[in-house]
Design a protein around this motif. Sequence first.
Motif, PDB file in Angstrom:
ATOM      1  N   CYS A 129       0.822  -1.212   0.000  1.00  0.00           N
ATOM      2  CA  CYS A 129       0.000   0.000   0.000  1.00  0.00           C
ATOM      3  C   CYS A 129       0.857   1.263   0.000  1.00  0.00           C
ATOM      4  O   CYS A 129       0.411   2.328  -0.458  1.00  0.00           O
TER       5      CYS A 129
ATOM      6  N   ASN B 128       1.906   2.377  -7.442  1.00  0.00           N
ATOM      7  CA  ASN B 128       0.669   1.613  -7.553  1.00  0.00           C
ATOM      8  C   ASN B 128      -0.314   2.289  -8.510  1.00  0.00           C
ATOM      9  O   ASN B 128      -0.439   3.517  -8.514  1.00  0.00           O
TER      10      ASN B 128
ATOM     11  N   GLN C 208      -4.443   1.750 -10.474  1.00  0.00           N
ATOM     12  CA  GLN C 208      -5.784   1.315 -10.087  1.00  0.00           C
ATOM     13  C   GLN C 208      -5.861  -0.199  -9.974  1.00  0.00           C
ATOM     14  O   GLN C 208      -6.513  -0.729  -9.066  1.00  0.00           O
TER      15      GLN C 208
ATOM     16  N   HIS D 176      -3.640  -2.246  -8.965  1.00  0.00           N
ATOM     17  CA  HIS D 176      -3.069  -2.687  -7.694  1.00  0.00           C
ATOM     18  C   HIS D 176      -4.081  -2.530  -6.557  1.00  0.00           C
ATOM     19  O   HIS D 176      -4.221  -3.423  -5.714  1.00  0.00           O
ATOM     20  N   TYR D 177      -4.776  -1.405  -6.539  1.00  0.00           N
ATOM     21  CA  TYR D 177      -5.741  -1.186  -5.469  1.00  0.00           C
ATOM     22  C   TYR D 177      -6.926  -2.143  -5.602  1.00  0.00           C
ATOM     23  O   TYR D 177      -7.467  -2.612  -4.600  1.00  0.00           O
TER      24      TYR D 177
ATOM     25  N   TYR E  80      -7.904  -4.755  -2.743  1.00  0.00           N
ATOM     26  CA  TYR E  80      -9.281  -4.828  -2.259  1.00  0.00           C
ATOM     27  C   TYR E  80      -9.802  -6.265  -2.334  1.00  0.00           C
ATOM     28  O   TYR E  80     -10.395  -6.785  -1.367  1.00  0.00           O
TER      29      TYR E  80
ATOM     30  N   ASN F  20      -2.468   8.469  -4.898  1.00  0.00           N
ATOM     31  CA  ASN F  20      -2.192   7.342  -4.000  1.00  0.00           C
ATOM     32  C   ASN F  20      -2.902   7.515  -2.665  1.00  0.00           C
ATOM     33  O   ASN F  20      -3.485   6.555  -2.138  1.00  0.00           O
TER      34      ASN F  20
ATOM     35  N   ALA G  43      -6.620   7.073  -3.114  1.00  0.00           N
ATOM     36  CA  ALA G  43      -6.908   5.668  -3.382  1.00  0.00           C
ATOM     37  C   ALA G  43      -6.889   4.847  -2.100  1.00  0.00           C
ATOM     38  O   ALA G  43      -7.725   3.958  -1.900  1.00  0.00           O
ATOM     39  N   LEU G  44      -5.950   5.144  -1.187  1.00  0.00           N
ATOM     40  CA  LEU G  44      -5.890   4.416   0.082  1.00  0.00           C
ATOM     41  C   LEU G  44      -7.095   4.738   0.953  1.00  0.00           C
ATOM     42  O   LEU G  44      -7.662   3.855   1.610  1.00  0.00           O
TER      43      LEU G  44
ATOM     44  N   LEU H  38      -9.948   2.867  -0.638  1.00  0.00           N
ATOM     45  CA  LEU H  38      -9.804   1.420  -0.402  1.00  0.00           C
ATOM     46  C   LEU H  38     -10.306   1.060   0.990  1.00  0.00           C
ATOM     47  O   LEU H  38     -11.059   0.088   1.171  1.00  0.00           O
TER      48      LEU H  38
END
Length: 773
Positions: free
Chosen positions: A489, A494, A496, A498-499, A503, A544, A547-548, A551
């Motif tokens: 993470c 990273n 999309q 990767h996330y 997930y 990033n 996105a975290l 997530l």
Amino acid sequence: MEKLTFYALSAPEKLDRIGAYLSERLIRDVSRHRYGYVCIAMEALDQLLMACHCQSINLFVESFLKMVAKLLESEKPNLQILGTNSDTPSYHRSYDFFVSRFSEMCHSSHDDLDIRTKIRMSGIKGLQGVVRKTVNDELQANIWDPQHMDKIVPSLLFNLQQVEEGESRSPSPLQATEKEKESPTELAERCLRELLGRAAYGNIKNAIKPVLIHLDNHSLWEPKIFATCCFRIIMYSIQPQHSHLVIQQLLGHLDANSKSAATVRAGIVEVLSEAAVIAASGSVGPTVLEVFNTLLRQLRLSIDYALTGSYDCAAGVSTKTIKEHEERMFQEAVIKTIGSFASTLPTYQQSEVMVFIMNKVPLPSLQQSIEAGKAGENRNRLTQIMLLKSLLQVSVGFQCSNMLTALPSAFLDRLLSSALMEDAEIRLFVLEILISFIDRHGNRQKFSTISTISDISVLKLKVDKCSRQDTVFMKKHGQQLYRHIYLICKEESNLQAHYEALYSMLMLISIELANEEVVVDLIRLVLAVQEIAQINEDNLTAYNRCALFALGAAYLNLISQLITVPTFCQHIHEVIQMRQKEAPYLLPEDVFVERPRLSKSLDHLGPEVFFWQSKISEVLGGSGYNSDRLSTPYIPQLTDEDRLSKRKSIGETISLQVEVESRNSPEREQRAPAEEITYETLKKAIVDSVAVEEQERERRRQVVEKFQKAPFEEIAAHCGARATLLQSKLNQIFEITIRPPPSPSGTITAAYGQPQNHSIPVYEMKFPDLCVY
């Protein structure tokens, strides 16, 4: 004819002279073009041959074969067909001429299409007669000798090859139309199937080798349609227990063509893939690892060819032009074939294959031989990617209920080491491989899109109770998985994908492997990921960080609906609603889209848009979950050795707060300079160790003597001083633990407004047994 037959049966000793006479007449009539008499002579010979069965028939047969040979040598198509259609007996030692002549007829190029078709069909029938009458006769010469197979098999393939392009051929002659059955193509296929069906174990090689040579000589690997058709016929015709012999032949041929064009090698590999699918499960036999070793070796060679542009990597000079895109197509074909082979194997062999592939992945962290320089780095990277792609192909078809068996420690360690590489593509492959292992109920596609869905029932998830083996697996490897998820993470590269994989990974662990303890740990992990985005010590980009946040929101939204604690669901729902109003860029619907809507003012967010660890601990603790564990911030293990230790005790958990306080201190970043090791330092170390041992022995003697001779008051005072020192150390620890944690994840809030920091009374704290004295 009746009188002649009666005479021959009454006087068998005259049969040889009758045959010689008819043979002489036929030869003379052929030369004089009196073809009507030729037909009469052949009919007479046929009827005599069928009627007479005596010991002296051998010489008659010689006369008969002499006449057949004369007809086959004729330039007249009708005479050739007449000689082929005769009811020929066993040929004894006369193979060479007949096989050669029939094979020549199979390649007829007569100008008239109908006559050419009839000649070719006659040649195929002649070869079929040779096979039928001699293949199982041990007294005859061996029809499986290469000198015969090298003529028979290419003749049949030549006629098979005459199918018009685009015409679909049925794998079974039973499905052919009546018109097809009259064609040389269909007749050749039936003859080839019959030939292969009669092949014994030791004869398969001689039957397959001419096929490979024919495909090479006529450049039939590149379109691969005909080559695939041929080997589909072969695999369906031979006995199932002989399948691995065909596969071995193809592997050997692939090695022999290792410096051929990429299109040729790709054709061979795709034929291998077809053969593996048709082969019965487990029929690869004892050469399973040999198969994968060959394919991986070809993969590595292809990478070298693409990088160097030469088939001779040492010389650096190539007479052929290497096209990188063709090598890439070949590599994809090899990976596909690895998956096809693995799908035919039993589960235990699939596990062996995956370990075998993983052991070939170059990992610098595990002291593998890594090539230096830019070219070496490229080669290592491509090798890692291709091997992980191959591993993913195998793992997709792998089904195992016991995760301890599916992911042994050595395999998992190497796989997770790849997850920490800087290359984003490699990390994604590792996540996909882990997901394919964990997803045993087909839930993966239901998490392909990250969203804060309001009703989880629409996903129709398949959830089973966590088994005892899964519980053991998570106790053994859970912290290791959490650590790598946490560290992935933090990677700035990273994307999309990767996330989405992270997930899926979190949700599949929650569904497939979760008990109460695992759920608690996953919630702590996601809150720690939220802290990564909030504090931003790693200087992540706005994407990033958003996105975290997104997530975490998506995961907590689903896990709250899975564990069905109303107050927990309410808290998560309130935070998501607040984000929708004030910070939609913290939700997946705004982040994981083609054009993400982001915000750069992430350092000035209000406390109402965060998930609070204290609140979650409170609501879940009231429902029976471990509130002590929930209130402890997640801190990953920082060394690979930590994964070998047992689950952390309460005392070790307290020490984590000390680590939080000191992890940003400059002293931690300073490292002692490496001391140069010389002969003198080694000598000094040995001498010093002896001196230290002497001093330790003397100290122990003095302690024993003191306790034996000293007065009681002195001993009591000494022990009291040690107890006071221990108490002061404990007081320091207690002082640290009751301080407010450094991040909002552990801050207690009043109505989600301003934080309130207060100390916990020492008498209300819980201490481990070791701290009580």
